[in-house]
Design a protein around this motif. Structure first.
Motif, short mmCIF file in Angstrom:
data_model
loop_
_atom_site.label_atom_id
_atom_site.label_comp_id
_atom_site.label_asym_id
_atom_site.label_seq_id
_atom_site.Cartn_x
_atom_site.Cartn_y
_atom_site.Cartn_z
N GLY A 57 57.47 35.23 -8.06
CA GLY A 57 56.77 34.56 -6.96
C GLY A 57 57.11 35.20 -5.62
N ILE A 72 61.02 29.18 -5.30
CA ILE A 72 60.27 30.39 -5.64
C ILE A 72 61.17 31.31 -6.46
CG2 ILE A 72 58.66 32.10 -4.68
CD1 ILE A 72 59.37 30.85 -1.91
N SER A 108 53.75 24.56 -15.00
CA SER A 108 52.84 23.81 -14.14
C SER A 108 53.47 22.56 -13.54
CB SER A 108 51.57 23.41 -14.91
OG SER A 108 50.99 24.55 -15.47
N VAL A 168 49.47 28.25 -5.38
CA VAL A 168 50.64 28.72 -6.13
C VAL A 168 50.54 28.28 -7.59
CG1 VAL A 168 52.17 28.58 -4.11
CG2 VAL A 168 52.07 26.65 -5.69
N SER A 169 51.16 29.08 -8.48
CA SER A 169 51.31 28.65 -9.87
C SER A 169 52.79 28.53 -10.15
CB SER A 169 50.74 29.66 -10.86
OG SER A 169 49.56 30.19 -10.38
N THR A 170 53.16 27.49 -10.87
CA THR A 170 54.58 27.28 -11.15
C THR A 170 54.85 27.34 -12.65
OG1 THR A 170 54.24 24.92 -11.32
CG2 THR A 170 54.91 25.74 -9.17
N GLY A 188 59.15 24.52 -12.62
CA GLY A 188 58.83 24.19 -11.23
C GLY A 188 58.97 25.35 -10.26
N ALA A 189 59.47 26.49 -10.75
CA ALA A 189 59.60 27.65 -9.85
C ALA A 189 58.23 28.27 -9.63
CB ALA A 189 60.53 28.68 -10.47
N ILE A 190 57.92 28.58 -8.37
CA ILE A 190 56.64 29.23 -8.07
C ILE A 190 56.72 30.66 -8.59
CG2 ILE A 190 55.13 30.04 -6.20
CD1 ILE A 190 56.26 27.72 -4.50
N GLU A 191 55.78 31.04 -9.46
CA GLU A 191 55.84 32.40 -9.99
C GLU A 191 54.63 33.24 -9.60
OE1 GLU A 191 56.01 32.49 -14.24
OE2 GLU A 191 54.36 31.11 -14.47
N ALA A 214 56.25 22.12 -7.52
CA ALA A 214 57.06 23.25 -7.05
C ALA A 214 58.42 22.78 -6.55
CB ALA A 214 56.32 23.97 -5.95
N SER A 268 55.17 19.03 -2.97
CA SER A 268 56.31 19.71 -3.60
C SER A 268 57.12 18.72 -4.43
CB SER A 268 57.20 20.38 -2.54
OG SER A 268 58.12 19.45 -2.02
#
Ligand code: FES
Length: 637
Positions: free
Chosen positions: A450, A446, A440, A435-437, A419-422, A443, A495
């Motif tokens: 990210g 970050i 997937s 954003v990509s997490t 779930g971390a935005i990278e 989110a 989110s």
């Protein structure tokens, strides 16, 4: 006088003495609350809400919490003292959540390099099982059991005069005879001699196992290794439980000095964390603690001190001297570890107070000290260790980058986890965000890669200028609160935490300071040796960045030197990999000791060099744009 404290939402009830803090009560109830400053009242991360009951509050620290939280009724758990039966709500962001640490994901722009575990060294484990078949004694040949065993070990395995401790000796006579003089002897090398860890009757067919542990300040990862094949069987990671007493090394050192049993507490917490991981690995693989004859740990200098129970006090005080850089090999039972009580525990040698065994381990597995090419090794974490050198010389420093790239001190910063935005993309005209997490998932925050992406893109499209200051921008994603400016990356409807996820101007300035420290550290090493950046042949990046690190964005913000991308390699958690290598190769362990001795340390707080470099580096990408020729072309802000 004792009161009950009920923690919501889990309804965990605990009893506590009157006058103890809510943070103390939570810790003793086994609830992890973030406390970066170690209860100093300065970090503001331990915020909670009291639903019912009386407490005494130390108002001096009120200003630590931003007004919006104070208005919403939040207080600092470390500065609120129980005076009544009380009910407390802990918001999700204050919790030190136990989660599966992200391990081994390889994909993306610059995916983590799969380093071969042996990497050119010979397979010769620090611990092995030797299966012996011996002749039974008779009246014409009366020699002691020990002499008989020694003769056979020397004959069949070339091991002369091993050390035999009393616990092994007391069991020896029976163990030799149980299976008619067939035995399996586990021996471990202690740096000079072999020691007998265990004698089992009969020929055991299971391989010999060892455990490699990377003791990170935030995360601990353990790997179960089949010593005969030289392979890692399974890895597990978790949070370092010490984090509840402060989330960086400095606050933990303060805890040791300010609390009577501080050192003992911290040592117990790290041992518990390791035992927890080791215990799970053992159960999942149908083993018993006795099957583990050896453990190799790799950690920064403070963590090694805390693990071994050495007081870290002087690491913090000028002239920053650790008790030891080469720690003794100890036994599992001396530290209360869940391995064979006679099993040996190695700690990687350190270089200085702020360049520790984890960096020596990284230098070992990446082979920097065996190559002609000039290599720059950077661990982008809180301590920001940097190594420069080749087969002839190695120099290192620690630039104290702070925890920003690991998510610390950033409103929605998080470690690389599900779930971390990278990745972040921002549309040039509409400022719309994609954003990509990780995995997937929805989110939740970050992570390091990210954050790098985010600042690079915000600068590129003109939302921030070179100092990180927000520009006048027509976008509903830019919002102004009374004490900060925000750029919304993910709306609350999308989110995973039911709140807007944003990056604020303060966050960006924090990140710019962190990236400035890393670049200033690199420049300081180069300038001390009077070398130009272009002379660097290879740059190795270590650190927990999730699936990948976007090098061109890292260059664009001035975190990394503007050199061709082919020179870069992302090597991931080299601390753990180096520990695995040392487990299975005596030759590699000996080389780690050589690296520890040959690496010199540059103390950045001496003189003005680092400060001067830092002041120049707190711009995007730098005040001297000539250092970033490829970036100059892309940006006009
Ligand atoms: S403010 Fe409470 S632990 Fe930092």
């Amino acid at each position: 006088m004792k009161y009950t404290v009920t923690f919501l939402p889990d309804k965990i009830i605990t009893e506590t003495e009157a006058g103890k803090s809510l943070l103390h009560a939570a810790n003793s109830a086994g609830i992890g609350i973030k406390s970066s400053c170690g209860s100093e009242g300065t970090c503001g991360r331990c915020k909670v809400k009291v639903v019912e009951g009386k407490y005494l509050y130390d108002e001096r620290f009120t200003c630590t919490l931003p007004e919006k939280y104070r208005d919403a009724g939040f207080i600092l758990a470390c500065k609120a003292y129980v005076e009544d039966n009380i009910t407390v709500e802990i918001p999700a962001e204050s919790r030190l959540d136990e989660h599966q640490v992200l391990l081994e994901d390889k994909q993306g722009v610059l995916a983590e390099k799969d380093l071969p575990i042996l990497n050119g060294y010979t397979l010769d484990p620090l611990c092995k099982k030797i299966r012996l078949t011996m002749d039974a004694p008779n009246l014409t040949e009366i020699i002691s059991d020990v002499s008989r065993l020694e003769t056979e070990l020397s004959k069949q395995a070339g091991i002369k005069k091993p050390i035999i401790g009393l616990p092994v000796l007391t069991q020896m006579a029976e163990n030799l005879r149980k299976e008619n003089w067939q035995v399996t002897v586990t021996v471990a090398y202690n740096g000079r001699d072999y020691e007998i860890v265990r004698i089992e009757p009969g020929h055991d067919t299971n391989p010999c196992y060892g455990i490699a542990v990377d003791i990170g300040t935030t995360t601990v990862v353990a790997s179960l290794v089949d010593m005969e094949k030289g392979l890692s069987i399974e890895k597990l990671g978790t949070y370092n439980r010490q984090a509840k007493l402060g989330d960086d090394v400095v606050s933990r050192m303060i805890h040791c000095s300010s609390e009577q049993n501080g050192l003992e507490e911290l040592q117990n917490l790290v041992v518990q964390t390791i035992n927890d991981l080791t215990g799970k690995l053992i159960v999942r693989n149908n083993l018993s603690p006795d099957d583990i004859g050896i453990m190799v740990t790799s950690a920064n200098t403070t963590m090694t001190h805390l693990f071994l129970g050495l007081h870290p006090k002087y690491i913090r005080l000028e002239p920053y001297v650790p008790t030891a850089t080469f720690a003794p090999v100890v036994k599992g039972k001396e530290l209360g570890l869940q391995i064979h009580p006679e099993g040996l525990v190695y700690s990687f040698p350190a270089v200085a107070s702020y360049v520790g065994g984890d960096i020596v381990s990284g230098a070992l597995i990446t082979n920097i000290s065996k190559k002609e090419e000039l290599t720059l090794f950077i661990d982008i974490g809180t301590n920001g260790e940097i190594v420069l050198g080749n087969q002839d010389w190695l120099i290192s420093c620690a630039c104290s980058a702070g925890p920003a790239f690991e998510g610390g001190g950033i409103t929605y910063g998080t470690r690389a986890m599900k779930g971390a935005i990278e990745r972040v993309e921002i549309d040039n005209d509409t400022f719309d965000v994609k954003v990509s997490t990780i995995d997937s998932a929805k989110a939740i925050g970050i992570c390091g890669s990210g954050l790098i992406d985010c600042i690079a893109k915000m600068h590129q499209v003109g939302i921030i200028d070179r100092t990180g200051t927000f520009q006048d921008t027509e976008s509903r994603r830019v919002q102004i609160t009374h004490d900060d400016k925000l750029f919304i990356l993910v709306w609350k409807e999308e989110s995973g935490i039911g709140k807007d996820i944003y990056i604020s101007e303060n966050d960006i300035k924090n990140l710019i300071r962190s990236k400035g420290a890393v670049f200033a550290g690199i420049q300081s090493l180069l300038k001390t040796l009077q070398l130009e950046i272009e002379l660097i042949d290879k740059i190795l990046i270590a650190g927990g960045f999730g699936n990948y690190l976007n090098i061109s964005d890292a260059v664009r913000i001035g975190l990394l030197p503007d050199l061709p991308i082919e020179k870069y390699e992302f090597v991931g958690n080299t601390s753990l990999k180096g520990a695995e290598l040392a487990l299975i190769s005596k030759e590699a362990w000996n080389h780690a000791e050589i690296i520890g001795k040959m690496m010199t340390y540059l103390e950045l707080s001496v003189g003005n060099l680092f400060m001067d470099e830092f002041m120049q580096a707190i711009f995007l990408p730098h005040t001297d744009l000539k250092l970033f020729p490829s970036v100059e072309l892309h940006t006009n802000l």
